[in-house]
Design a protein around this motif. Structure first.
Motif, mmCIF file in Angstrom:
data_model
loop_
_atom_site.group_PDB
_atom_site.id
_atom_site.type_symbol
_atom_site.label_atom_id
_atom_site.label_comp_id
_atom_site.label_asym_id
_atom_site.label_seq_id
_atom_site.Cartn_x
_atom_site.Cartn_y
_atom_site.Cartn_z
ATOM 1 N N VAL A 194 -4.088 6.568 -3.076
ATOM 2 C CA VAL A 194 -3.402 5.229 -2.379
ATOM 3 C C VAL A 194 -3.264 4.499 -3.856
ATOM 4 N N CYS B 262 -1.644 0.654 -4.860
ATOM 5 C CA CYS B 262 -1.518 -0.685 -4.431
ATOM 6 C C CYS B 262 -0.593 -1.293 -5.327
ATOM 7 N N THR C 289 -8.095 -6.175 -3.742
ATOM 8 C CA THR C 289 -7.424 -4.839 -3.612
ATOM 9 C C THR C 289 -8.356 -3.859 -3.855
ATOM 10 N N VAL D 105 0.802 -1.267 0.042
ATOM 11 C CA VAL D 105 0.075 0.040 -0.106
ATOM 12 C C VAL D 105 1.178 1.355 0.170
#
Length: 118
Positions: free
Chosen positions: A108, A110, A95, A8
């Protein structure tokens, strides 16, 4: 079943100074509980800010140690999730659900990678 590590990455410059909101933490808790009950989530955790971290680098036969913060870094690993899924597509779907619990002001990313076995 294969395991996948979701790294992350957050932009610490744009993350709320007060951290995640109570509502975000509630939604995150619900998702974590669902993933745990489904047998998908093996481990997850957030990490302290990069200012509290230390980088240990090996280059040219020499080791260097640098304390944070790391001003040249835009995105840092802010946490991880280790999941067990039937394939990469399933790991990516979990995810996506993780990302969607965040409010719109978060940035964010991932990176999902399969854990190399053996």
């Amino acid at each position: 079943m294969p395991r996948y590590l979701s790294l992350v990455q957050i932009d610490e410059r744009n993350a709320p100074a007060e951290g995640p909101s109570p509502e975000l933490m509630r939604r995150m808790g619900e998702l974590i509980e669902e993933m745990t009950k489904a047998g998908v989530l093996l481990d997850t955790a957030g990490l302290t800010p990069s200012a509290q971290g230390t980088r240990v680098r090996y280059e040219g036969g020499q080791i260097s140690v640098t304390d944070g913060p790391f001003t040249e870094t835009k995105e840092v690993v802010g946490g991880y999730a280790l999941v067990q899924a039937k394939d990469m597509a399933e790991a990516i779907e979990w995810t996506k659900r993780f990302l969607k619990v965040h409010e719109a002001h978060w940035t964010v990313t991932c990176e999902v990678r399969e854990v190399a076995e053996g």
